[in-house]
Design a protein around this motif. Structure first.
Motif, short mmCIF file in Angstrom:
data_model
loop_
_atom_site.label_atom_id
_atom_site.label_comp_id
_atom_site.label_asym_id
_atom_site.label_seq_id
_atom_site.Cartn_x
_atom_site.Cartn_y
_atom_site.Cartn_z
N ALA A 270 0.83 -1.21 0.00
CA ALA A 270 0.00 0.00 0.00
C ALA A 270 0.87 1.26 0.00
CB ALA A 270 -0.93 0.00 1.22
N ALA A 271 1.90 1.27 0.83
CA ALA A 271 2.77 2.45 0.90
C ALA A 271 3.54 2.63 -0.40
CB ALA A 271 3.73 2.30 2.08
N TRP A 272 4.09 1.54 -0.93
CA TRP A 272 4.86 1.65 -2.17
C TRP A 272 3.98 2.12 -3.33
CZ3 TRP A 272 9.81 1.99 -2.89
CH2 TRP A 272 10.68 1.49 -1.93
N THR A 273 2.77 1.62 -3.42
CA THR A 273 1.87 2.04 -4.50
C THR A 273 1.56 3.53 -4.42
OG1 THR A 273 0.89 -0.16 -4.59
CG2 THR A 273 -0.38 1.64 -5.57
N GLY A 274 1.21 3.99 -3.22
CA GLY A 274 0.92 5.41 -3.05
C GLY A 274 2.10 6.29 -3.39
N VAL A 275 3.29 5.90 -2.95
CA VAL A 275 4.49 6.70 -3.20
C VAL A 275 4.86 6.69 -4.68
CG1 VAL A 275 6.97 6.80 -2.76
CG2 VAL A 275 5.39 6.51 -0.87
N ILE A 276 4.76 5.55 -5.34
CA ILE A 276 5.09 5.48 -6.77
C ILE A 276 4.15 6.37 -7.59
CG2 ILE A 276 5.07 3.95 -8.78
CD1 ILE A 276 6.29 1.80 -6.91
N ILE B 48 5.21 9.93 -7.00
CA ILE B 48 6.43 10.27 -7.74
C ILE B 48 6.08 10.53 -9.21
CG2 ILE B 48 8.60 9.32 -8.62
CD1 ILE B 48 8.92 7.97 -5.86
N ALA B 49 5.22 9.67 -9.78
CA ALA B 49 4.78 9.89 -11.16
C ALA B 49 4.06 11.23 -11.29
CB ALA B 49 3.88 8.74 -11.61
N ALA B 50 3.28 11.60 -10.27
CA ALA B 50 2.59 12.89 -10.28
C ALA B 50 3.59 14.04 -10.33
CB ALA B 50 1.69 13.02 -9.06
N VAL C 15 5.10 14.18 -13.93
CA VAL C 15 4.15 14.74 -14.89
C VAL C 15 3.96 16.23 -14.64
CG1 VAL C 15 1.73 14.70 -15.62
CG2 VAL C 15 2.96 12.56 -15.31
N GLY C 16 3.79 16.61 -13.38
CA GLY C 16 3.63 18.02 -13.05
C GLY C 16 4.85 18.84 -13.44
N GLY C 17 6.05 18.29 -13.17
CA GLY C 17 7.29 18.97 -13.54
C GLY C 17 7.43 19.13 -15.04
N TYR C 18 7.02 18.12 -15.79
CA TYR C 18 7.09 18.22 -17.26
C TYR C 18 6.25 19.40 -17.76
CZ TYR C 18 6.12 17.41 -22.14
OH TYR C 18 5.96 17.57 -23.49
N LEU D 101 -3.03 13.96 -9.42
CA LEU D 101 -2.42 12.63 -9.35
C LEU D 101 -1.90 12.30 -7.96
CD1 LEU D 101 -0.54 12.48 -12.77
CD2 LEU D 101 -2.57 11.19 -12.08
N SER D 102 -1.47 13.32 -7.22
CA SER D 102 -1.06 13.08 -5.83
C SER D 102 -2.25 12.63 -4.99
CB SER D 102 -0.44 14.34 -5.22
OG SER D 102 0.78 14.63 -5.85
N ALA D 103 -3.40 13.23 -5.23
CA ALA D 103 -4.61 12.80 -4.52
C ALA D 103 -4.97 11.37 -4.88
CB ALA D 103 -5.78 13.75 -4.85
N VAL D 104 -4.79 10.99 -6.14
CA VAL D 104 -5.03 9.61 -6.56
C VAL D 104 -4.08 8.66 -5.80
CG1 VAL D 104 -4.84 8.00 -8.50
CG2 VAL D 104 -5.98 10.19 -8.81
#
Length: 93
Positions: free
Chosen positions: A12-18, A21-23, A26-29, A46-49
């Motif tokens: 659960a923790a790894w999924t939320g963090v990954i 990180i993707a958020a 994408v936001g930085g791009y 995406l962070s909320a997701v």
């Protein structure tokens, strides 16, 4: 922080963090691409997701289980003591 040996290494923790990180990626791009408001919206959304996904997985049983806590945290108050342990007896020779 002595005795803190569990840092949330659960699916659960790894999924939320990954996802978060993707958020950030994408936001930085979009920030670099000249669309800061789209980047901010993508990052927040995406962070909320990621948070919701982590909480949902924890509720489904993929998070930290209460019985995995260290023994000193789960010991009843009657078993805990603030006094130091007695020194071991010296071995006679």
């Amino acid at each position: 922080m002595a005795g803190h040996d569990d840092h949330g290494n659960t699916p659960a923790a790894w999924t939320g963090v990954i996802i978060m990180i993707a958020a950030s990626i994408v936001g930085g791009y979009f920030m670099v691409a000249g669309q800061p408001f789209v980047g901010l919206g993508a990052w927040v959304g995406l962070s909320a997701v990621g948070v919701v996904a982590g909480l949902a997985m924890r509720a489904a049983g993929y998070g930290k289980k209460p019985e995995t806590l260290p023994a000193q945290r789960t010991a009843p108050a009657a078993e805990r003591t603030d006094e130091p342990a007695p020194a071991p007896a010296a071995a006679g020779g």
